[in-house]
Scaffold this motif. Structure first.
Motif, PDB file in Angstrom:
ATOM      1  N   PRO A  31     -36.610  92.576  48.342  1.00  0.00           N
ATOM      2  CA  PRO A  31     -36.289  93.645  47.395  1.00  0.00           C
ATOM      3  C   PRO A  31     -35.501  94.760  48.068  1.00  0.00           C
ATOM      4  O   PRO A  31     -35.535  94.921  49.281  1.00  0.00           O
ATOM      5  CB  PRO A  31     -37.670  94.144  46.963  1.00  0.00           C
ATOM      6  CG  PRO A  31     -38.590  93.761  48.057  1.00  0.00           C
ATOM      7  CD  PRO A  31     -38.036  92.511  48.646  1.00  0.00           C
ATOM      8  N   GLY A  32     -34.792  95.538  47.270  1.00  0.00           N
ATOM      9  CA  GLY A  32     -34.029  96.662  47.806  1.00  0.00           C
ATOM     10  C   GLY A  32     -32.564  96.318  47.915  1.00  0.00           C
ATOM     11  O   GLY A  32     -32.203  95.207  48.284  1.00  0.00           O
ATOM     12  N   ARG A  36     -27.160 100.454  48.802  1.00  0.00           N
ATOM     13  CA  ARG A  36     -27.651 101.789  48.485  1.00  0.00           C
ATOM     14  C   ARG A  36     -28.454 102.370  49.649  1.00  0.00           C
ATOM     15  O   ARG A  36     -28.313 103.540  50.014  1.00  0.00           O
ATOM     16  CB  ARG A  36     -28.521 101.756  47.231  1.00  0.00           C
ATOM     17  CG  ARG A  36     -28.844 103.131  46.702  1.00  0.00           C
ATOM     18  CD  ARG A  36     -29.524 103.063  45.354  1.00  0.00           C
ATOM     19  NE  ARG A  36     -30.777 102.352  45.409  1.00  0.00           N
ATOM     20  CZ  ARG A  36     -31.895 102.837  45.967  1.00  0.00           C
ATOM     21  NH1 ARG A  36     -31.874 104.031  46.488  1.00  0.00           N
ATOM     22  NH2 ARG A  36     -32.982 102.128  45.990  1.00  0.00           N
ATOM     23  N   LEU A  37     -29.291 101.521  50.263  1.00  0.00           N
ATOM     24  CA  LEU A  37     -30.075 102.005  51.395  1.00  0.00           C
ATOM     25  C   LEU A  37     -29.181 102.438  52.550  1.00  0.00           C
ATOM     26  O   LEU A  37     -29.434 103.439  53.214  1.00  0.00           O
ATOM     27  CB  LEU A  37     -31.047 100.916  51.868  1.00  0.00           C
ATOM     28  CG  LEU A  37     -32.206 100.615  50.919  1.00  0.00           C
ATOM     29  CD1 LEU A  37     -32.888  99.318  51.310  1.00  0.00           C
ATOM     30  CD2 LEU A  37     -33.204 101.758  50.929  1.00  0.00           C
ATOM     31  N   LEU A  39     -26.030 103.492  52.333  1.00  0.00           N
ATOM     32  CA  LEU A  39     -25.355 104.741  51.982  1.00  0.00           C
ATOM     33  C   LEU A  39     -26.319 105.922  52.062  1.00  0.00           C
ATOM     34  O   LEU A  39     -25.965 107.003  52.537  1.00  0.00           O
ATOM     35  CB  LEU A  39     -24.783 104.645  50.564  1.00  0.00           C
ATOM     36  CG  LEU A  39     -23.481 103.855  50.431  1.00  0.00           C
ATOM     37  CD1 LEU A  39     -23.129 103.679  48.968  1.00  0.00           C
ATOM     38  CD2 LEU A  39     -22.351 104.558  51.156  1.00  0.00           C
ATOM     39  N   GLN A  40     -27.517 105.692  51.578  1.00  0.00           N
ATOM     40  CA  GLN A  40     -28.510 106.765  51.589  1.00  0.00           C
ATOM     41  C   GLN A  40     -28.733 107.273  53.001  1.00  0.00           C
ATOM     42  O   GLN A  40     -28.812 108.467  53.251  1.00  0.00           O
ATOM     43  CB  GLN A  40     -29.810 106.212  51.019  1.00  0.00           C
ATOM     44  CG  GLN A  40     -30.901 107.230  50.818  1.00  0.00           C
ATOM     45  CD  GLN A  40     -32.080 106.575  50.132  1.00  0.00           C
ATOM     46  OE1 GLN A  40     -31.966 106.100  49.016  1.00  0.00           O
ATOM     47  NE2 GLN A  40     -33.204 106.530  50.797  1.00  0.00           N
ATOM     48  N   ARG A  41     -28.777 106.346  53.915  1.00  0.00           N
ATOM     49  CA  ARG A  41     -28.986 106.736  55.303  1.00  0.00           C
ATOM     50  C   ARG A  41     -27.739 107.387  55.885  1.00  0.00           C
ATOM     51  O   ARG A  41     -27.810 108.394  56.571  1.00  0.00           O
ATOM     52  CB  ARG A  41     -29.377 105.497  56.123  1.00  0.00           C
ATOM     53  CG  ARG A  41     -29.688 105.822  57.552  1.00  0.00           C
ATOM     54  CD  ARG A  41     -30.038 104.576  58.320  1.00  0.00           C
ATOM     55  NE  ARG A  41     -30.131 104.893  59.728  1.00  0.00           N
ATOM     56  CZ  ARG A  41     -31.220 105.314  60.322  1.00  0.00           C
ATOM     57  NH1 ARG A  41     -32.310 105.473  59.646  1.00  0.00           N
ATOM     58  NH2 ARG A  41     -31.231 105.589  61.621  1.00  0.00           N
ATOM     59  N   VAL A  52     -21.980 103.170  45.506  1.00  0.00           N
ATOM     60  CA  VAL A  52     -22.769 101.963  45.738  1.00  0.00           C
ATOM     61  C   VAL A  52     -21.923 100.726  45.434  1.00  0.00           C
ATOM     62  O   VAL A  52     -21.906  99.756  46.205  1.00  0.00           O
ATOM     63  CB  VAL A  52     -24.051 101.968  44.873  1.00  0.00           C
ATOM     64  CG1 VAL A  52     -24.776 100.634  44.977  1.00  0.00           C
ATOM     65  CG2 VAL A  52     -24.973 103.093  45.307  1.00  0.00           C
ATOM     66  N   TYR A  85     -25.644  97.570  59.145  1.00  0.00           N
ATOM     67  CA  TYR A  85     -25.441  98.580  58.102  1.00  0.00           C
ATOM     68  C   TYR A  85     -25.969  99.935  58.559  1.00  0.00           C
ATOM     69  O   TYR A  85     -25.490 100.976  58.156  1.00  0.00           O
ATOM     70  CB  TYR A  85     -26.222  98.210  56.835  1.00  0.00           C
ATOM     71  CG  TYR A  85     -25.825  96.931  56.157  1.00  0.00           C
ATOM     72  CD1 TYR A  85     -24.601  96.320  56.402  1.00  0.00           C
ATOM     73  CD2 TYR A  85     -26.681  96.347  55.229  1.00  0.00           C
ATOM     74  CE1 TYR A  85     -24.255  95.147  55.755  1.00  0.00           C
ATOM     75  CE2 TYR A  85     -26.337  95.181  54.569  1.00  0.00           C
ATOM     76  CZ  TYR A  85     -25.132  94.578  54.843  1.00  0.00           C
ATOM     77  OH  TYR A  85     -24.801  93.427  54.193  1.00  0.00           O
ATOM     78  N   ILE A 270     -35.634  95.989  59.437  1.00  0.00           N
ATOM     79  CA  ILE A 270     -36.320  95.370  58.287  1.00  0.00           C
ATOM     80  C   ILE A 270     -36.619  96.439  57.248  1.00  0.00           C
ATOM     81  O   ILE A 270     -36.380  96.258  56.059  1.00  0.00           O
ATOM     82  CB  ILE A 270     -37.603  94.654  58.751  1.00  0.00           C
ATOM     83  CG1 ILE A 270     -37.245  93.413  59.557  1.00  0.00           C
ATOM     84  CG2 ILE A 270     -38.482  94.286  57.549  1.00  0.00           C
ATOM     85  CD1 ILE A 270     -38.407  92.768  60.268  1.00  0.00           C
ATOM     86  N   PHE A 271     -37.147  97.587  57.690  1.00  0.00           N
ATOM     87  CA  PHE A 271     -37.475  98.644  56.741  1.00  0.00           C
ATOM     88  C   PHE A 271     -36.227  99.182  56.041  1.00  0.00           C
ATOM     89  O   PHE A 271     -36.301  99.642  54.910  1.00  0.00           O
ATOM     90  CB  PHE A 271     -38.214  99.785  57.444  1.00  0.00           C
ATOM     91  CG  PHE A 271     -39.643  99.455  57.740  1.00  0.00           C
ATOM     92  CD1 PHE A 271     -40.477  99.006  56.732  1.00  0.00           C
ATOM     93  CD2 PHE A 271     -40.154  99.576  59.015  1.00  0.00           C
ATOM     94  CE1 PHE A 271     -41.801  98.679  56.998  1.00  0.00           C
ATOM     95  CE2 PHE A 271     -41.470  99.256  59.286  1.00  0.00           C
ATOM     96  CZ  PHE A 271     -42.293  98.810  58.270  1.00  0.00           C
ATOM     97  N   ARG A 273     -33.623  97.343  55.335  1.00  0.00           N
ATOM     98  CA  ARG A 273     -32.913  96.226  54.717  1.00  0.00           C
ATOM     99  C   ARG A 273     -31.539  96.037  55.352  1.00  0.00           C
ATOM    100  O   ARG A 273     -30.539  95.847  54.670  1.00  0.00           O
ATOM    101  CB  ARG A 273     -32.752  96.432  53.203  1.00  0.00           C
ATOM    102  CG  ARG A 273     -34.046  96.465  52.453  1.00  0.00           C
ATOM    103  CD  ARG A 273     -34.730  95.095  52.503  1.00  0.00           C
ATOM    104  NE  ARG A 273     -35.924  95.071  51.674  1.00  0.00           N
ATOM    105  CZ  ARG A 273     -37.134  95.439  52.074  1.00  0.00           C
ATOM    106  NH1 ARG A 273     -37.321  95.845  53.325  1.00  0.00           N
ATOM    107  NH2 ARG A 273     -38.161  95.374  51.261  1.00  0.00           N
TER     108      ARG A 273
END
Lengths: 312, 542
Positions: A31-32, A36-37, A39-41, A52, A85, A270-271, A273
């Motif tokens: 999942p996830g 987006r993850l 970019l968020q970071r 996104v 990423y 892993i956390f 993604r």
């Protein structure tokens, strides 16, 4: 020997492909949304829908699964495992940069485990039911039962907080490696000790050992030259598997001791993604596993002259 | 900042809570002053000297060009400075900018401090601001919303910033370390050159960050000659490192260790004012079976059925305070008092449910029209572990008024957000923190009505929790107001809708930053926003 080696190398191909496919499929099913993850970071804020979408295109995540897999595996065989990423680093470079740190404490831990476990296992078997045998069994049971994180904290409390002999965490000197390596090696040493003992007991009861003794061979020649050599095959097998397992599973120890190895890096990935790192790690460690397994198989021929690899 | 909701694992004793009251009072008195505070913040407590070793959390820096934030965030070793600074009571005060004014329709004009030099000797001028904003623009514009044309140099010490969209909260956002000013033509991915009281000596990734006092600092000289920040991700290892003497000060003491740490007399706990929170959000737009939150009586009953005092004393072991506002009350100023919150009143909760015809069954759980009053609490942001054992406390308290509650833990944030996207849950447990001076940031992000093509995560939150037009109107006021008091009033009104009127948010506790400090360290004051921690006033004895 050489035909056998070639045949084994050819077998590695499909196995490696299977590993790569599972790695790719499992991480893709998680999942996830990595775009987006990521970019968020990177932006330290929530990305817009357009950002996104653009990131998904840039990262190639908008392509069908099969296309993405074929593209990825094609690059992987040339050593290009993609770009993280999360950190923007080339994955292979990031893994290779951290792998020596993990390898260092793993080798030290395994080396220590073997150095302690083999003699103790042999002595426990030779002097069966002696106090030494009982003690070694208790120690090996404890070593195999204690979770590594608990052992780690106990070692820190004793050697760093109480005795001030070793540092709690970090890197820089050989002292920094002692506690993580000991933590890693303890469970392995315990299981190797038990295995060595049981294998030695079995071998010591066999006819060729009795024959050797009857022919006047000394205890040292019988135990080391004949019994131990035969008992070593399963021990080497287990040691090889444990070695590869330690390389891939040192994350808890690396986190507790702030040891910048490959496990901690992958856990963070892993956390987040960070698919390229996760996939790259699985393939990288899968490759290491295959190589270690091959080395273990080849070592059988050196340990047991009855095995003539490639001539069977 | 990741929308300001990073995890906290802090705790402190009742004694420290009392001390905290004193700190809060001190901070409040500080809030009355203005620019003069900036120059006096770095109170040297003696000639520069002494080395401090700090056990920091994991290395969270990123090192890509334009996006690199090494030496800035999340660990802020005070190498860089921003135009403004966040006080411990969440007000903005001058730092590299001495003053600023808003110019209609959407421009902020800053007058810069003179006599400041970067660590490489380059004078600080408006060009450095343009260069730094250009970096932010190149990485997407950040929360500031700037592009390559946004920053205009008027003269050496005057600069104008015009965001690409209306943004009247810009000064309150600039304090974030990611908006630090870097020396012109330098890139923090390669070299870190700032104007802060400390200059970089060494950065060893995932190992340590070493800084030393900068002789040419424009403010008061720092009290330390050198600080070594060691990255120790594991909280227990950090505590052990402190106890072994390997480090002098540690970040984020786990609350289970907080009680024992000071007992030896060799260490103290340094606590901040409230800078973070733990709260429950109620899904008010869910589809069956997660639609019970649509019933206002249930939401109100939930708010009265939960004993926050027990949670503060039991879960946080006294190391927090009861919160009525979710975001730190200090950021709302006097307007925080308009939010009343709810007090534990199980009788009232039962009465509300009785009136709504939720009738207790044989097993104590209420039901209505054959449907049981059973809710699911989703626990996983930022991770399930830091909430423990709050869900079990709440579960027991809700059972007492006839509400059954299932606890669902997600393995990580991504799974939590994935579930939020599908609205599968009734109560959502969240812990977060405030890292900038914008009081409407979190309420706007999490509870605004979704707009087409809006921020995906904000949309997911809005779909579950947005209370509607009244709230949106207050947020719009908050976005467009310029005077700080108006901004605070609008933010407080928005929070009031969430907490007192719609019962969408049930604040549980306001939590503190908690540091472990060796006795030889003096002058350390914990900042409620960990990423804005200051080091210049710290000294080490001996």
């Amino acid at each position: 020997m050489i035909p056998y080696l070639l045949r084994r190398l050819i077998y590695l191909g499909p196995v490696w492909l299977g590993i790569s496919f599972i790695a790719f499929a499992l991480s893709s099913l998680s999942p996830g949304d990595p775009a987006r993850l990521t970019l968020q970071r990177q932006l330290d804020r929530q990305p817009t829908a357009e950002e996104v979408t653009r990131a998904r295109e840039d990262l190639g995540l908008d392509a069908p699964f099969v296309v993405r897999y074929v593209r990825w595996v094609g690059d992987a065989v040339t050593g290009d495992l993609g770009t993280s990423y999360r950190t923007g680093e080339p994955v292979l470079g990031a893994l290779l940069e951290r792998f020596p740190n993990t390898l260092r404490i793993t080798l030290l831990g395994l080396g220590g485990a073997v150095a302690v476990a083999l003699p103790l296992g042999v002595m426990a078997a030779v002097w069966r039911n002696s106090p030494l045998d009982h003690l070694s069994r208790i120690v090996s049971l404890l070593g195999a039962s204690m979770p590594s994180y608990w052992v780690a904290y106990l070692l820190i409390l004793l050697f760093a907080v109480r005795l001030h002999l070793l540092p709690v965490a970090g890197r820089g000197t050989w002292q920094h490696m002692v506690l993580p390596a000991t933590t890693l090696g303890l469970a392995t040493g315990a299981s190797l000790m038990r295995l060595t003992r049981s294998e030695m007991l079995e071998v010591l009861g066999q006819d060729f050992v009795r024959t050797g003794r009857a022919k006047g061979l000394g205890p040292r020649a019988v135990i080391v030259g004949h019994a131990l050599r035969n008992a070593l095959i399963p021990v080497v097998t287990v040691a090889g598997l444990r070695f590869a397992g330690l390389l891939g599973g040192a994350v808890i120890v690396e986190t507790i001791f702030a040891w910048p190895g490959i496990g901690k890096f992958v856990l963070d990935s892993i956390f987040d993604r960070d698919y390229p790192v996760i996939q790259g790690f699985v393939v990288f460690m899968g490759t290491v596993f295959l190589i270690v397994n091959l080395a273990v198989d080849l070592s059988y021929g050196l340990l047991d002259p009855r095995i003539r690899l490639g001539q069977r | 900042m990741v929308h300001g909701r990073d995890p906290l694992r802090t705790s402190l004793t009742r004694r420290h809570a009392l001390r905290l009251a004193g700190v809060t009072a001190g901070a409040a008195s500080l809030a009355g002053t203005t620019g003069a505070r900036a120059a006096s913040f770095a109170r040297a407590q003696g000639a520069p000297g002494g080395e401090l070793v700090v056990g920091a959390t994991q290395d969270g820096y990123r090192n890509e060009p334009n996006r690199a934030n090494i030496g800035m965030y999340p660990l802020n070793p005070n190498v860089f400075e921003s135009l403004v600074r966040l006080t411990p009571d969440y007000q903005i005060e001058p730092l590299l900018a001495e003053s600023w004014e808003f110019v209609e329709p959407n421009t902020w004009r800053f007058t810069l401090r003179q006599g400041v030099t970067f660590h490489d000797g380059t004078p600080f001028t408006a060009e450095a601001v343009r260069w730094s904003m250009g970096r932010i623009a190149a990485s997407g514009g950040g929360v500031l919303g700037v592009d390559e044309n946004s920053t205009v140099v008027i003269d050496d010490f005057t600069v104008e910033i015009t965001p690409t969209r209306p943004n009247r909260r810009l000064p309150q956002q600039l304090n974030h370390p990611n908006n630090s000013i870097v020396a012109p033509n330098t890139e923090p991915a390669e070299t870190r050159v700032g104007t802060g009281p400390f200059r970089e000596v060494e950065y060893a990734r995932e190992d340590q960050y070493v800084v030393e006092a900068f002789d040419g600092y424009w403010g008061d000289a720092p009290g330390l000659s050198r600080i070594t920040f060691r990255f120790i991700p594991d909280a227990t290892s950090r505590v052990l490192a402190l106890q072994s003497g390997e480090v002098d000060l540690i970040y984020e003491v786990p609350r289970e260790s907080a009680q024992d740490l000071p007992s030896s007399g060799d260490f103290t706990l340094a606590t901040s004012t409230v800078g973070a929170y733990e709260a429950l959000y109620v899904n008010i737009h869910g589809a069956e079976p997660y639609d019970l939150g649509q019933d206002p009586a249930i939401r109100e009953a939930l708010a009265y059925a939960i004993d926050k005092e027990t949670i503060v004393s039991g879960v946080w072991q006294g190391n927090a305070e009861i919160s009525d506002t979710m975001i730190p009350p200090a950021i709302l100023g006097p307007a925080a008092d308009t939010i009343t919150g709810t007090t534990f009143d199980p009788e009232r909760a039962r009465g509300l449910l009785d009136a709504a015809e939720w009738v207790a069954g044989d097993d104590g759980t209420r039901a209505k029209d054959g449907r049981r009053l059973a809710l699911a609490m989703i626990v996983g942001f930022p991770n399930a572990e830091i909430h423990r054992p709050m869900p079990e406390f709440v579960q027991a308290q809700l059972a007492d008024v006839g509400i059954e509650m299932e606890i669902v833990q997600t393995p990580d944030t991504a799974s939590y957000e994935e579930r939020l996207g599908t609205g599968e849950g009734d109560l959502w447990a969240e812990a977060g923190s405030q890292n900038d001076g914008n009081p409407c940031f979190l309420p706007d992000l999490l509870f605004s009505t979704p707009v087409p093509d809006g921020d995906p995560e904000s949309t997911a939150y809005g779909r579950a929790f947005a209370p509607g037009a009244d709230f949106d109107a207050h947020i719009e006021e908050c976005r467009s107001a310029v005077p700080p008091e108006e901004v605070q009033a609008a933010a407080a009104s928005a929070m009031k809708v969430l907490i007192d009127e719609q019962f969408v948010v049930i604040p549980l506790a306001g939590t503190f930053r908690l540091f472990g400090v060796a006795a030889k360290v003096t002058g350390f004051e914990a900042h409620p926003s960990g990423v804005n921690q200051r080091w210049a006033g710290v000294t080490v004895a001996g």
